[in-house]
Design an enzyme around this catalytic site. Structure first.
Site, PDB file in Angstrom:
ATOM      1  N   ASP A  19       0.833  -1.209   0.000  1.00  0.00           N
ATOM      2  CA  ASP A  19       0.000   0.000   0.000  1.00  0.00           C
ATOM      3  C   ASP A  19       0.869   1.262   0.000  1.00  0.00           C
ATOM      4  O   ASP A  19       2.012   1.233   0.453  1.00  0.00           O
ATOM      5  CB  ASP A  19      -0.928  -0.030   1.228  1.00  0.00           C
ATOM      6  CG  ASP A  19      -2.090   0.938   1.084  1.00  0.00           C
ATOM      7  OD1 ASP A  19      -2.372   1.383  -0.050  1.00  0.00           O
ATOM      8  OD2 ASP A  19      -2.723   1.250   2.119  1.00  0.00           O
ATOM      9  N   ARG A  23       0.206   7.782  -2.352  1.00  0.00           N
ATOM     10  CA  ARG A  23       0.782   8.794  -1.459  1.00  0.00           C
ATOM     11  C   ARG A  23       2.262   9.026  -1.762  1.00  0.00           C
ATOM     12  O   ARG A  23       2.767  10.133  -1.664  1.00  0.00           O
ATOM     13  CB  ARG A  23       0.584   8.370   0.012  1.00  0.00           C
ATOM     14  CG  ARG A  23      -0.811   8.701   0.538  1.00  0.00           C
ATOM     15  CD  ARG A  23      -1.122   7.969   1.809  1.00  0.00           C
ATOM     16  NE  ARG A  23      -1.484   6.574   1.530  1.00  0.00           N
ATOM     17  CZ  ARG A  23      -1.649   5.652   2.467  1.00  0.00           C
ATOM     18  NH1 ARG A  23      -1.479   5.963   3.734  1.00  0.00           N
ATOM     19  NH2 ARG A  23      -2.006   4.429   2.136  1.00  0.00           N
ATOM     20  N   ARG A  32      -0.552   9.684  -9.704  1.00  0.00           N
ATOM     21  CA  ARG A  32      -0.672   8.419  -8.965  1.00  0.00           C
ATOM     22  C   ARG A  32      -0.083   7.241  -9.737  1.00  0.00           C
ATOM     23  O   ARG A  32       0.501   6.330  -9.153  1.00  0.00           O
ATOM     24  CB  ARG A  32      -2.147   8.124  -8.642  1.00  0.00           C
ATOM     25  CG  ARG A  32      -2.744   9.053  -7.592  1.00  0.00           C
ATOM     26  CD  ARG A  32      -4.199   8.663  -7.300  1.00  0.00           C
ATOM     27  NE  ARG A  32      -4.292   7.297  -6.826  1.00  0.00           N
ATOM     28  CZ  ARG A  32      -4.142   6.926  -5.552  1.00  0.00           C
ATOM     29  NH1 ARG A  32      -3.887   7.832  -4.624  1.00  0.00           N
ATOM     30  NH2 ARG A  32      -4.252   5.667  -5.213  1.00  0.00           N
ATOM     31  N   SER A  64      -7.261  -5.250  -5.484  1.00  0.00           N
ATOM     32  CA  SER A  64      -8.382  -5.889  -4.788  1.00  0.00           C
ATOM     33  C   SER A  64      -9.670  -5.795  -5.612  1.00  0.00           C
ATOM     34  O   SER A  64      -9.764  -4.981  -6.541  1.00  0.00           O
ATOM     35  CB  SER A  64      -8.603  -5.214  -3.422  1.00  0.00           C
ATOM     36  OG  SER A  64      -9.201  -3.948  -3.598  1.00  0.00           O
ATOM     37  N   ASN A  67     -10.806  -2.345  -5.619  1.00  0.00           N
ATOM     38  CA  ASN A  67     -10.044  -1.332  -6.371  1.00  0.00           C
ATOM     39  C   ASN A  67     -10.661  -1.009  -7.734  1.00  0.00           C
ATOM     40  O   ASN A  67     -10.343   0.020  -8.341  1.00  0.00           O
ATOM     41  CB  ASN A  67      -8.580  -1.756  -6.546  1.00  0.00           C
ATOM     42  CG  ASN A  67      -7.772  -1.732  -5.255  1.00  0.00           C
ATOM     43  OD1 ASN A  67      -6.854  -2.529  -5.054  1.00  0.00           O
ATOM     44  ND2 ASN A  67      -8.093  -0.824  -4.348  1.00  0.00           N
ATOM     45  N   TRP A  68     -11.579  -1.861  -8.233  1.00  0.00           N
ATOM     46  CA  TRP A  68     -12.283  -1.548  -9.492  1.00  0.00           C
ATOM     47  C   TRP A  68     -13.069  -0.252  -9.369  1.00  0.00           C
ATOM     48  O   TRP A  68     -13.385   0.390 -10.369  1.00  0.00           O
ATOM     49  CB  TRP A  68     -13.257  -2.665  -9.877  1.00  0.00           C
ATOM     50  CG  TRP A  68     -12.594  -3.942 -10.282  1.00  0.00           C
ATOM     51  CD1 TRP A  68     -12.549  -5.096  -9.559  1.00  0.00           C
ATOM     52  CD2 TRP A  68     -11.898  -4.217 -11.508  1.00  0.00           C
ATOM     53  NE1 TRP A  68     -11.857  -6.062 -10.247  1.00  0.00           N
ATOM     54  CE2 TRP A  68     -11.451  -5.554 -11.455  1.00  0.00           C
ATOM     55  CE3 TRP A  68     -11.609  -3.454 -12.653  1.00  0.00           C
ATOM     56  CZ2 TRP A  68     -10.729  -6.157 -12.483  1.00  0.00           C
ATOM     57  CZ3 TRP A  68     -10.886  -4.063 -13.671  1.00  0.00           C
ATOM     58  CH2 TRP A  68     -10.453  -5.397 -13.586  1.00  0.00           C
TER      59      TRP A  68
HETATM   60  C1  IPE Z   1      -5.288  -2.670  -0.220  1.00  0.00           C
HETATM   61  O1  IPE Z   1      -5.016  -1.324  -0.354  1.00  0.00           O
HETATM   62  C2  IPE Z   1      -5.261  -3.333  -1.563  1.00  0.00           C
HETATM   63  C3  IPE Z   1      -3.950  -3.427  -2.176  1.00  0.00           C
HETATM   64  C4  IPE Z   1      -2.807  -3.060  -1.646  1.00  0.00           C
HETATM   65  C5  IPE Z   1      -3.939  -4.017  -3.479  1.00  0.00           C
HETATM   66  P1  IPE Z   1      -6.184  -0.240  -0.515  1.00  0.00           P
HETATM   67  O2  IPE Z   1      -5.520   1.080  -0.621  1.00  0.00           O
HETATM   68  O3  IPE Z   1      -7.099  -0.635  -1.607  1.00  0.00           O
HETATM   69  O4  IPE Z   1      -6.949  -0.404   0.864  1.00  0.00           O
HETATM   70  P2  IPE Z   1      -7.808   0.650   1.701  1.00  0.00           P
HETATM   71  O5  IPE Z   1      -8.753   1.314   0.743  1.00  0.00           O
HETATM   72  O6  IPE Z   1      -6.828   1.616   2.292  1.00  0.00           O
HETATM   73  O7  IPE Z   1      -8.479  -0.168   2.746  1.00  0.00           O
HETATM   74  C1  IPE Z   2      -1.633   0.354  -3.364  1.00  0.00           C
HETATM   75  O1  IPE Z   2      -1.398   1.713  -3.387  1.00  0.00           O
HETATM   76  C2  IPE Z   2      -1.880  -0.222  -4.740  1.00  0.00           C
HETATM   77  C3  IPE Z   2      -3.290  -0.506  -5.037  1.00  0.00           C
HETATM   78  C4  IPE Z   2      -4.250  -0.506  -4.168  1.00  0.00           C
HETATM   79  C5  IPE Z   2      -3.628  -0.821  -6.415  1.00  0.00           C
HETATM   80  P1  IPE Z   2      -2.587   2.779  -3.331  1.00  0.00           P
HETATM   81  O2  IPE Z   2      -2.954   3.131  -4.727  1.00  0.00           O
HETATM   82  O3  IPE Z   2      -3.696   2.282  -2.487  1.00  0.00           O
HETATM   83  O4  IPE Z   2      -1.857   4.002  -2.638  1.00  0.00           O
HETATM   84  P2  IPE Z   2      -2.487   4.998  -1.571  1.00  0.00           P
HETATM   85  O5  IPE Z   2      -3.019   4.160  -0.446  1.00  0.00           O
HETATM   86  O6  IPE Z   2      -3.570   5.754  -2.271  1.00  0.00           O
HETATM   87  O7  IPE Z   2      -1.333   5.843  -1.150  1.00  0.00           O
HETATM   88 MG    MG Z   3      -4.120   2.442  -0.515  1.00  0.00          MG
END
Ligand code: IPE
Ligand code: IPE
Ligand code: MG
Length: 238
Positions: A19, A23, A32, A64, A67-68
């Site tokens: 994760d 950020r 991003r 996940s 994430n869609w």
């Molecule tokens: C968890 O991260 C999923 C992955 C790292 C692929 P997210 O960024 O999707 O999780 P939340 O939204 O902070 O719970």
């Molecule tokens: C994790 O990074 C990767 C995926 C969930 C695909 P994020 O995209 O969730 O990064 P943050 O949490 O917004 O920083």
């Molecule tokens: Mg995240």
């Protein structure tokens, strides 16, 4: 210096919630997707470090089922980066004895990418230095529902159904449960990751964003894991 110490035990199966890509990018004034690019590039140094530590299974949470719901441009960008990563990294993964696996659903993913994932799995299936299992279009609840569906469809006798048999219907069938789950970027939540399999996993969280999570950060996590006493509900020293 703490990093001079070596971990006294290493997890057989390490899982990582990668994760903080977004950020990481924002903190550098980048879009991003630059964070997702840097995040996928980080995978190599971590699997290499895992091989050096003697870790046998590495599961990475890459995308996940939830994430869609992100903006279309981000989702499409992540798919493109993943496809390019397979093209770029596959020969070296294969040469180094990495066995690739996928957990999650391939349905719903564009045909081109789906084919590449299948071919990568097929090419590396006899490798045994480390298993790199990528959780992509993965959700723990979806996995359990899908398992129940197949159990019902197969007509399993309710009397025969126990935890071991149930586990065989999960995407992770045949893999032992994770011993340690690392979450980068500071959130203290599970986010639908391996919810069945993590029943007795140790958790470790670090504020470091995934693209910055390097060998030293991994080393620190393994030292912390070495200090944990896993009791599995028993008493100390059992
Ligand atoms: C968890 O991260 C999923 C992955 C790292 C692929 P997210 O960024 O999707 O999780 P939340 O939204 O902070 O719970
Ligand atoms: C994790 O990074 C990767 C995926 C969930 C695909 P994020 O995209 O969730 O990064 P943050 O949490 O917004 O920083
Ligand atoms: Mg995240």
């Amino acid at each position: 210096m703490e990093t001079a110490k070596q971990p006294t035990k290493v997890p057989h199966h390490l899982a990582i919630i990668m994760d903080g890509n977004g950020r990481w990018a924002r903190s550098r004034g980048l879009p991003r997707l630059a964070g997702h690019q840097a995040g996928t590039e980080n995978i190599r140094r971590i699997w290499e470090a895992c091989v050096e530590h003697g870790i046998k299974i590495l599961t990475l949470y890459a995308f996940s089922t939830e994430n869609w719901g992100r903006p279309n441009a981000e989702v499409r960008g992540i798919m493109r980066i993943l496809e390019q990563t397979i093209d770029r990294e596959l020969p070296e993964l294969h040469q180094n004895g990495v066995q690739l696996r996928h957990i999650g659903r391939l349905e719903g993913i564009a045909e081109g990418l789906r084919r590449k994932v299948r071919e990568a799995i097929e090419l590396t299936r006899h490798n045994d230095r480390i298993i790199l299992s990528v959780a992509f279009n993965y959700g723990g609840r979806a996995e359990i529902v899908y398992a129940v569906r197949r159990i019902v469809e197969t007509g399993v006798d309710p009397e025969q159904l126990d935890e071991a048999l149930f586990s065989q219907y999960l995407y992770t069938a045949g893999l032992p449960d994770p011993d340690l789950i690392i979450r980068t970027a500071g959130e203290l939540r599970v986010s639908n990751f391996l919810i069945w399999q993590s029943a007795y996993a140790e958790y470790y969280a670090t504020p470091t964003y995934w693209p910055d999570f390097d060998e030293e950060e991994l080393h620190k996590a393994l030292l912390e894991y070495s200090r944990r006493e896993r009791r599995f509900g028993l008493l100390s020293g059992d």
